[in-house]
Scaffold this motif. Structure first.
Motif, mmCIF file in Angstrom:
data_model
loop_
_atom_site.group_PDB
_atom_site.id
_atom_site.type_symbol
_atom_site.label_atom_id
_atom_site.label_comp_id
_atom_site.label_asym_id
_atom_site.label_seq_id
_atom_site.Cartn_x
_atom_site.Cartn_y
_atom_site.Cartn_z
ATOM 1 N N PHE A 129 -17.328 65.866 14.136
ATOM 2 C CA PHE A 129 -17.265 66.828 14.711
ATOM 3 C C PHE A 129 -15.749 67.739 14.406
ATOM 4 O O PHE A 129 -15.655 68.882 14.407
ATOM 5 C CB PHE A 129 -17.175 66.644 16.146
ATOM 6 C CG PHE A 129 -17.263 67.771 17.375
ATOM 7 C CD1 PHE A 129 -17.921 68.814 17.172
ATOM 8 C CD2 PHE A 129 -16.102 67.742 18.478
ATOM 9 C CE1 PHE A 129 -18.099 69.738 18.085
ATOM 10 C CE2 PHE A 129 -16.394 68.716 19.156
ATOM 11 C CZ PHE A 129 -16.993 69.742 19.150
ATOM 12 N N LEU A 130 -14.628 66.836 14.441
ATOM 13 C CA LEU A 130 -13.418 67.287 14.144
ATOM 14 C C LEU A 130 -13.369 68.009 12.646
ATOM 15 O O LEU A 130 -12.729 69.178 12.601
ATOM 16 C CB LEU A 130 -12.232 66.195 14.341
ATOM 17 C CG LEU A 130 -12.041 65.804 15.696
ATOM 18 C CD1 LEU A 130 -10.952 64.452 15.699
ATOM 19 C CD2 LEU A 130 -11.299 66.873 16.497
ATOM 20 N N ALA A 131 -14.016 67.244 11.795
ATOM 21 C CA ALA A 131 -14.078 67.829 10.592
ATOM 22 C C ALA A 131 -14.801 69.402 10.428
ATOM 23 O O ALA A 131 -14.058 70.183 9.835
ATOM 24 C CB ALA A 131 -14.626 66.911 9.363
ATOM 25 N N VAL A 132 -15.941 69.312 11.080
ATOM 26 C CA VAL A 132 -16.646 70.416 11.142
ATOM 27 C C VAL A 132 -15.695 71.713 11.919
ATOM 28 O O VAL A 132 -15.782 72.923 11.424
ATOM 29 C CB VAL A 132 -17.722 70.317 11.990
ATOM 30 C CG1 VAL A 132 -18.636 71.834 12.285
ATOM 31 C CG2 VAL A 132 -18.868 69.585 11.067
ATOM 32 N N GLY A 133 -15.036 71.402 12.903
ATOM 33 C CA GLY A 133 -14.459 72.152 13.869
ATOM 34 C C GLY A 133 -13.234 72.749 13.060
ATOM 35 O O GLY A 133 -12.815 74.027 12.919
ATOM 36 N N ILE A 134 -12.462 71.783 12.387
ATOM 37 C CA ILE A 134 -11.203 72.193 11.451
ATOM 38 C C ILE A 134 -11.709 73.136 10.211
ATOM 39 O O ILE A 134 -10.885 74.127 9.864
ATOM 40 C CB ILE A 134 -10.215 71.116 11.050
ATOM 41 C CG1 ILE A 134 -9.755 70.316 12.290
ATOM 42 C CG2 ILE A 134 -9.268 71.470 9.936
ATOM 43 C CD1 ILE A 134 -9.221 68.933 11.768
ATOM 44 N N ALA A 135 -12.570 72.693 9.385
ATOM 45 C CA ALA A 135 -13.180 73.641 8.442
ATOM 46 C C ALA A 135 -13.573 74.916 8.981
ATOM 47 O O ALA A 135 -13.544 75.862 8.202
ATOM 48 C CB ALA A 135 -14.375 72.682 7.840
#
Length: 295
Positions: A129-135
């Motif tokens: 979730f964090l990876a998708v959000g930051i990207a």
């Protein structure tokens, strides 16, 4: 003497009108849905316990109002300043990100609950979730800044749009599609594991909600990827906020329905405990829903 406009200008004007119709329809639909559920919603807000998840519910429920207000202002107020359009669009992007984070957080908590609060599953979901959000944030604000807005030259057509060469904006929807695909696999795996042993009606509701929510998310993500790649002008973005608003409506209404179902079954604001297995090694888990708190 009539002024002749190029085919590209006419196409851009029609795309702006279509986008305005869609945003107006979404705002009407959201207002109608709110009016229909007004009594149930205020019953939930007044009677349920104040928890962090309830705060999440409130943000997810009312952030579309700010999103609609900003977009309708940009679409209806005559303005020939592309820089102002850029600023308002950045504000709308922030509202959209907040809304999608809240909506997805509900179902990440639900999926975690289905897995008996397994920490490994939670860490895996949060990392993804964090990876998708930051990207997604990086892509949105990087390419929004490099793809300036344009206003229409035809009198009477208000609003502004980004040129057709800013195709990179479909990337967040590919990332969201991958995230929701992983989450629906986790839900389906857990459903298959517990289907024969679980006999709790709230568990059935929870599984149906998760699967339907993720299916809608996958459908709209695929739709936005295709429109971003195949269409031009304002047509490319016309379903992006539509997806975000629909997911927010689904997330909040499903939680509201689950809360009322719990009250009908238990006759109170009791914590919802769902046995996922009949084995001695299993334990009950609390459904991550607004208005409940651990005893």
């Amino acid at each position: 003497m009539e002024t002749e406009y190029s085919a590209a200008t006419v196409l851009a004007s029609r795309s702006l009108q279509t986008a305005t119709y869609i945003y107006t329809s979404m705002a009407t639909f959201w207002t109608y849905g709110y009016a229909c559920s007004f009594q149930e919603e205020w019953s939930f807000l007044l009677r349920s316990r104040w928890t962090k998840v309830k705060g999440l519910y409130i943000v997810a429920r009312y952030i579309p109002f700010l999103l609609f207000t900003s977009h309708l202002y940009m679409n209806f107020i005559p303005d020939e300043n592309p820089d102002k359009c850029q600023m308002i669009n950045n504000v709308c992007s922030c509202f959209s990100l907040i809304s999608i984070v809240c909506s997805e957080s509900f179902f990440i908590l639900r999926t975690w609950a289905l897995w008996n609060n397994n920490r490994i599953v939670l860490v895996a979901m949060l990392v993804a979730f964090l990876a998708v959000g930051i990207a997604s944030v990086s892509v949105l604000f990087t390419f929004n800044g490099t793809a300036p807005f344009e206003t229409n030259a035809i009198p009477g057509i208000t609003g502004c749009y980004q040129p057709s060469d800013s195709v990179e904006l479909f990337l967040p929807f590919i990332l969201l599609f991958a995230l929701e695909l992983g989450l629906i696999f986790l839900t389906l795996i857990r459903a298959l594991q517990s289907w024969r042993t679980a006999r709790n009606p709230l568990l059935t509701v929870l599984l149906k909600h998760n699967v339907f929510y993720y299916a809608c998310g996958l459908f709209f993500s695929a739709l936005n990827i295709l429109t971003s790649l195949l269409l031009t002008d304002a047509y490319r973005n016309m379903f992006q906020d539509f997806q975000i608003v629909i997911l927010a409506i689904l997330a909040t209404h499903m939680h509201l329905h689950l809360w009322h179902a719990d009250r009908i079954i238990h006759g109170s604001d009791a914590v919802v405990l769902i046995p996922l297995s009949n084995s001695s090694a299993s334990h009950n888990i609390m459904v991550a829903m607004p208005g409940t708190a651990p005893p």
